[in-house]
Design a protein around this motif. Structure first.
Motif, PDB file in Angstrom:
ATOM      1  N   ASP A   1      22.332  13.901   3.195  1.00 49.20           N
ATOM      2  CA  ASP A   1      23.646  14.551   3.175  1.00 49.20           C
ATOM      3  C   ASP A   1      24.663  13.546   3.691  1.00 49.20           C
ATOM      4  OD1 ASP A   1      25.893  16.121   3.251  1.00 49.20           O
ATOM      5  OD2 ASP A   1      25.155  17.476   4.808  1.00 49.20           O
ATOM      6  N   PRO A   2      25.126  12.631   2.823  1.00 47.11           N
ATOM      7  CA  PRO A   2      26.010  11.565   3.286  1.00 47.11           C
ATOM      8  C   PRO A   2      27.358  12.043   3.823  1.00 47.11           C
ATOM      9  CG  PRO A   2      25.736  11.466   0.908  1.00 47.11           C
ATOM     10  CD  PRO A   2      24.811  12.522   1.403  1.00 47.11           C
ATOM     11  N   SER A   3      27.752  13.265   3.519  1.00 44.81           N
ATOM     12  CA  SER A   3      29.038  13.756   4.002  1.00 44.81           C
ATOM     13  C   SER A   3      28.927  14.473   5.349  1.00 44.81           C
ATOM     14  CB  SER A   3      29.674  14.679   2.963  1.00 44.81           C
ATOM     15  OG  SER A   3      28.858  15.816   2.764  1.00 44.81           O
ATOM     16  N   GLN A   4      27.713  14.581   5.884  1.00 48.58           N
ATOM     17  CA  GLN A   4      27.554  15.256   7.174  1.00 48.58           C
ATOM     18  C   GLN A   4      28.254  14.466   8.280  1.00 48.58           C
ATOM     19  OE1 GLN A   4      23.441  15.305   8.593  1.00 48.58           O
ATOM     20  NE2 GLN A   4      23.083  13.396   7.510  1.00 48.58           N
ATOM     21  N   GLY A   5      28.703  15.178   9.277  1.00 50.34           N
ATOM     22  CA  GLY A   5      29.365  14.549  10.406  1.00 50.34           C
ATOM     23  C   GLY A   5      28.366  13.883  11.339  1.00 50.34           C
ATOM     24  N   LEU A   6      28.877  13.043  12.215  1.00 47.28           N
ATOM     25  CA  LEU A   6      28.049  12.305  13.154  1.00 47.28           C
ATOM     26  C   LEU A   6      27.246  13.238  14.056  1.00 47.28           C
ATOM     27  CD1 LEU A   6      27.245   9.553  14.309  1.00 47.28           C
ATOM     28  CD2 LEU A   6      29.218   9.704  15.836  1.00 47.28           C
ATOM     29  N   LYS A   7      27.880  14.314  14.513  1.00 48.68           N
ATOM     30  CA  LYS A   7      27.194  15.261  15.400  1.00 48.68           C
ATOM     31  C   LYS A   7      25.988  15.910  14.708  1.00 48.68           C
ATOM     32  CE  LYS A   7      28.153  19.257  18.322  1.00 48.68           C
ATOM     33  NZ  LYS A   7      29.152  20.221  18.765  1.00 48.68           N
ATOM     34  N   ASP A   8      26.163  16.332  13.453  1.00 43.10           N
ATOM     35  CA  ASP A   8      25.057  16.949  12.700  1.00 43.10           C
ATOM     36  C   ASP A   8      23.948  15.943  12.421  1.00 43.10           C
ATOM     37  OD1 ASP A   8      26.339  19.407  12.649  1.00 43.10           O
ATOM     38  OD2 ASP A   8      27.264  19.044  10.693  1.00 43.10           O
ATOM     39  N   TYR A   9      24.335  14.713  12.081  1.00 44.27           N
ATOM     40  CA  TYR A   9      23.337  13.676  11.809  1.00 44.27           C
ATOM     41  C   TYR A   9      22.522  13.377  13.073  1.00 44.27           C
ATOM     42  CZ  TYR A   9      21.315   9.082  11.128  1.00 44.27           C
ATOM     43  OH  TYR A   9      20.432   8.028  11.085  1.00 44.27           O
ATOM     44  N   ARG A  10      23.191  13.229  14.197  1.00 45.94           N
ATOM     45  CA  ARG A  10      22.477  12.940  15.450  1.00 45.94           C
ATOM     46  C   ARG A  10      21.576  14.116  15.843  1.00 45.94           C
ATOM     47  NH1 ARG A  10      24.405   8.163  18.173  1.00 45.94           N
ATOM     48  NH2 ARG A  10      24.955   6.888  16.387  1.00 45.94           N
ATOM     49  N   ALA A  11      22.001  15.342  15.582  1.00 45.47           N
ATOM     50  CA  ALA A  11      21.164  16.516  15.870  1.00 45.47           C
ATOM     51  C   ALA A  11      19.893  16.490  15.008  1.00 45.47           C
ATOM     52  CB  ALA A  11      21.943  17.802  15.629  1.00 45.47           C
ATOM     53  N   ALA A  12      20.032  16.110  13.740  1.00 47.18           N
ATOM     54  CA  ALA A  12      18.861  16.004  12.856  1.00 47.18           C
ATOM     55  C   ALA A  12      17.922  14.908  13.360  1.00 47.18           C
ATOM     56  CB  ALA A  12      19.306  15.720  11.422  1.00 47.18           C
ATOM     57  N   CYS A  13      18.475  13.791  13.796  1.00 39.54           N
ATOM     58  CA  CYS A  13      17.643  12.708  14.334  1.00 39.54           C
ATOM     59  C   CYS A  13      16.865  13.189  15.557  1.00 39.54           C
ATOM     60  CB  CYS A  13      18.500  11.495  14.701  1.00 39.54           C
ATOM     61  SG  CYS A  13      19.083  10.566  13.267  1.00 39.54           S
ATOM     62  N   LYS A  14      17.524  13.925  16.400  1.00 41.72           N
ATOM     63  CA  LYS A  14      16.851  14.445  17.600  1.00 41.72           C
ATOM     64  C   LYS A  14      15.740  15.421  17.204  1.00 41.72           C
ATOM     65  CE  LYS A  14      17.732  16.597  22.046  1.00 41.72           C
ATOM     66  NZ  LYS A  14      18.733  17.128  22.973  1.00 41.72           N
ATOM     67  N   LYS A  15      16.026  16.313  16.254  1.00 40.01           N
ATOM     68  CA  LYS A  15      15.049  17.311  15.800  1.00 40.01           C
ATOM     69  C   LYS A  15      13.779  16.656  15.268  1.00 40.01           C
ATOM     70  CE  LYS A  15      14.425  20.974  12.386  1.00 40.01           C
ATOM     71  NZ  LYS A  15      15.055  21.772  11.323  1.00 40.01           N
ATOM     72  N   TYR A  16      13.934  15.534  14.540  1.00 37.95           N
ATOM     73  CA  TYR A  16      12.792  14.876  13.916  1.00 37.95           C
ATOM     74  C   TYR A  16      12.307  13.653  14.707  1.00 37.95           C
ATOM     75  CZ  TYR A  16      13.613  18.006  10.053  1.00 37.95           C
ATOM     76  OH  TYR A  16      13.771  19.127   9.285  1.00 37.95           O
TER      77      TYR A  16
END
Length: 147
Positions: free
Chosen positions: A98-113
């Motif tokens: 999801d290249p349009s996702q914001g930095l906060k959402d991307y970092r949350a996904a990184c933390k989740k995985y």
């Protein structure tokens, strides 16, 4: 040279020769993994690719059962334009899914995985450009140049 039937997958070659089963492991290079992820990204929606809960594997829906998932913890180096960067396949996948996702959402996904090397904001355009080609960070085609 053996002219016996064989089974080939991303991770191994199995040869049946005179009642003997020979197993040969194939090592997937980092460039093979990059090429596969790039093909997945450019060949259809990345929502058909999933990441394991622990962030260690990437699998595409509909992939043959014998196909080996990509090792998402593999760190790879990519170059797009004049910039080179290095990240794990998991980090890259979470950015390009999801290249349009914001930095906060991307970092949350990184933390989740459990991804420990999130793509830096300054490298986002390089990663997205390399894997998605002409598509920009918004997922839209760039405007045509006027003559």
């Amino acid at each position: 040279l053996c002219h016996c039937p064989s089974i080939l997958s991303h991770s191994c070659v199995v040869v049946f020769c005179g009642g003997i089963v020979l197993f040969f492991s194939r090592i997937m290079s980092d460039m093979d993994a990059v090429k596969i992820l790039q093909e997945w990204a450019q060949g259809g929606p990345l929502n058909q690719v999933s990441i394991s809960e622990d962030g260690s594997q990437l699998v595409k829906e509909g992939q043959a059962a014998s196909a080996t998932p990509l090792n998402a913890t593999t760190k790879v180096s990519i170059t797009h334009g004049d910039k080179t960067c290095e990240y794990t396949l998991a980090s890259i996948f979470l950015q390009i899914v999801d290249p349009s996702q914001g930095l906060k959402d991307y970092r949350a996904a990184c933390k989740k995985y459990h991804v420990s090397d999130p793509v830096k904001a300054l490298d986002k355009a390089t990663v997205v450009g390399f894997f998605l080609g002409a598509l920009g960070a918004t997922g839209e085609e760039p405007p045509a140049e006027s003559a």
